[in-house]
Enzyme design. Structure first.
Site, PDB file in Angstrom:
ATOM      1  N   SER A   3      79.112  82.742  15.901  1.00 23.80           N
ATOM      2  CA  SER A   3      78.529  81.682  16.708  1.00 23.80           C
ATOM      3  C   SER A   3      78.581  80.340  15.975  1.00 23.80           C
ATOM      4  O   SER A   3      79.657  79.825  15.704  1.00 23.80           O
ATOM      5  CB  SER A   3      77.100  82.060  17.100  1.00 23.80           C
ATOM      6  OG  SER A   3      76.574  81.167  18.036  1.00 23.80           O
TER       7      SER A   3
ATOM      8  N   ASP B 180      81.686  79.287  19.625  1.00 24.91           N
ATOM      9  CA  ASP B 180      82.074  80.385  20.524  1.00 24.91           C
ATOM     10  C   ASP B 180      81.690  80.094  21.966  1.00 24.91           C
ATOM     11  O   ASP B 180      81.798  80.960  22.831  1.00 24.91           O
ATOM     12  CB  ASP B 180      81.497  81.724  20.056  1.00 24.91           C
ATOM     13  CG  ASP B 180      79.983  81.786  20.162  1.00 24.91           C
ATOM     14  OD1 ASP B 180      79.335  80.734  19.966  1.00 24.91           O
ATOM     15  OD2 ASP B 180      79.442  82.875  20.425  1.00 24.91           O
TER      16      ASP B 180
END
Length: 566
Positions: free
Chosen positions: A163, A310
């Protein structure tokens, strides 16, 4: 999270573990890295000994967040051995739950270092374990995995991503067949199967897995674009994917929805796992949005939007008379909820215990159910009858029927739709926030976040708060205190403390689940109508409420810092 304790070292045992690791590591890069550390230890290098202890005095723990950690050799790092064992453990768990060769696992990956390698390793091991492995066609946003699970009826999914973590990290996120992230007891069941995996060299592999074509990506983007209705599309937009995977999907979905192309921050447009223009690739971090805000100022934009690497989170900034202002996650959540309610959304509105209580007031005003969950979309995505869910850390679930997770692409698109509609009325997103403040009270939130080198400091701070609970914070009396570790009828146990203060204010203190941080979430509520005569119009009353709220938040932050001792 790690179980490592570098202070307790048995050097011969560490060296034995390192040699055993070298024998099974399929990656020449991490083998060479570890061989160098072992050689330095043999030469008496104390720093190398500490490094070796950090790698081998524990393992990355598999939990509800899956795996996440720094890349490198050893069981306490992210590498092909750790990932291979995780894939084998997941496959064994699925088989034990009744999955067969007819069942499919979809695997996605972002553009971080080794994400594609970890994804292919997962496919090889899952396929050899008697399941069907499908790989997404290229680095793509995380929401593609939960979408594909539901689209193709998969039994599980894996997303290789860290992430918004720093560039040296990577991670491994697992979803089950309903398209939601894993929760207990599935995490413990998978962890037990991982622990039972032997030498990685003995784990079977197969090349019979398949790469999906672009059709599944097109279905996702068509579904996303279909969320917006006909309406105004005049919007001057600046966008940054922060060196992540969002640029191409966002450009396509904006085009399909009828918006003009966004002006993209050129320096951050292409995926780059080193994230060269930012200290941390997280739009919440200071400096991360500077290039986008500068471009917006030069081009007289209406709105700035960003995704994390992401693309499962969305950040936004708006122009003000004194310059550009980043919207807080709670503000974007309120705007999206308002937009969906205005369009007639029905069902449950949900958010986490650390997010603003404004969503609850909006739900009650609309006559809709409301739910609060623990932090994370592994909980929000499972709320029955969910219509919209969000958490303050820039995560928004706007289409739970298709993606039971946060989705930065659909959130971005719906925010653009709302911004274009308000622009057509001669108004702004700030005006909408002012309307919500007048209707429900001004809900102002902030966060106190402390990053530590030694996680023991976090444990000590939590112990201090439990031993000496505050009776007031920021001049507001503490009316109720909840130890979240004890759980309740509504919430499973989790490490954290929650304080309800007079006037609707609230403080939640908890360790981060993915980073070495202690976080405190602050909220105050100021009724706009109670401020008396401010000698101006309604906008002046809201601004006066903002000033009062900022003062109260500053006082809360100061008192809490003293109580934490950090």
């Amino acid at each position: 999270m790690s179980t490592a304790d570098p202070a307790a070292r048995d050097l011969p045992a560490l060296l034995d573990a390192a040699r055993a690791w070298l024998a099974q590591d399929p990656d020449p890069a991490t083998r060479a890295e570890l061989e160098g550390v072992v050689a330095a230890v043999g030469s008496g290098d104390a720093a190398a000994e500490a490094d070796l202890a950090g790698r081998f005095d524990g393992t990355l723990e598999f939990g509800t967040a899956g795996l996440r950690g720094a890349l490198g050799a050893g069981p306490n790092r992210m590498n092909r051995v750790v990932v291979g064992r995780a894939a084998a453990g997941l496959a064994a768990y699925l088989r034990a739950q009744g999955a067969s060769e007819k069942d499919t696992v979809v695997v996605g990956y972002d553009a971080r270092h080794n994400s594609d390698v970890f994804a292919r390793d997962t496919c090889e091991i899952v396929q050899a374990a008697g399941l069907r492995a499908l790989l997404l066609p290229r680095p793509l946003p995380t929401p593609l995995v939960p979408f594909t699970i539901r689209d193709l009826g998969c039994v599980a999914g894996v997303m290789v991503t860290a992430s918004h973590n720093p560039p040296q990290d990577n991670g491994y996120k697992v979803y089950l067949g309903d398209g939601s992230q894993i929760v207990p007891p599935a995490d413990a069941g998978i962890a037990a199967e991982i622990a039972a995996v032997g030498d990685l060299g003995d784990v079977p592999r197969s090349q019979a897995w398949r790469t999906l074509d672009e059709a599944v990506v097109d279905r996702y983007l068509d579904t996303a674009a279909g969320l917006v209705a006909d309406g105004p599309r005049d919007l001057a937009l600046v966008y940054t994917p922060l060196h992540g995977v969002g640029a191409a999907p966002v450009a396509q979905v904006l085009e399909q929805a009828g918006f003009a192309p966004a002006q993209v921050v050129a320096e951050q447009e292409e995926p780059d796992p080193d994230f060269p223009t930012v200290a941390f690739p997280n739009p919440e971090e200071p400096g991360a949005m500077d290039l986008a805000l500068a471009l917006a100022a030069r081009t007289d934009a209406d709105l700035v939007v960003a995704n994390d690497p992401d693309a499962d989170r969305c950040a936004a900034a708006v122009p003000t008379p004194t310059g550009w202002r980043m919207l807080r996650g709670d503000e974007v959540g309120a705007l999206l909820a308002h937009h969906l309610l205005t369009r007639g959304a029905r069902g449950t509105l949900a958010t986490s215990i650390v997010s603003s209580s404004l969503l609850g007031r909006m739900a009650r005003a609309a006559g809709l159910p409301y739910a609060e969950t623990l932090t994370g979309f592994k909980w929000i995505g499972r709320v029955d009858g969910l219509a919209f869910g969000y958490e303050e850390a820039l995560g928004y679930c706007c289409d739970p029927e298709n993606v039971k997770d946060k989705d930065g692409v659909t959130a971005l698109l719906l925010l653009c739709e709302l911004a274009a509609a308000t622009k057509a009325e001669g108004r702004t997103l700030t005006d909408v926030l002012d309307d919500l403040a007048r209707d429900h009270g001004l809900h102002a939130t902030d966060q106190l976040s402390v990053r530590v080198a030694d996680v023991a400091l976090i444990t000590d701070a939590m112990a201090r708060l439990r031993a000496t609970p505050p009776t007031s914070l920021g001049g507001l009396a503490v009316q109720a205190a909840d130890d979240l570790a004890e759980g309740s009828a509504d919430l499973p146990p989790t490490e954290g403390l929650r304080y309800q203060l007079e006037g609707g204010a609230r403080v939640v203190v908890r360790p981060s689940g993915t980073e070495p941080k202690l976080k405190a979430y602050l909220e105050v509520v100021v009724p706009v109508t109670d401020l008396g005569d401010v000698g101006g119009d309604a906008a002046d009353a809201v601004e006066a409420a903002r000033v009062a709220a900022a003062t109260r938040l500053d006082a809360l932050r100061g008192d809490l810092s003293l109580a934490l001792g950090l």
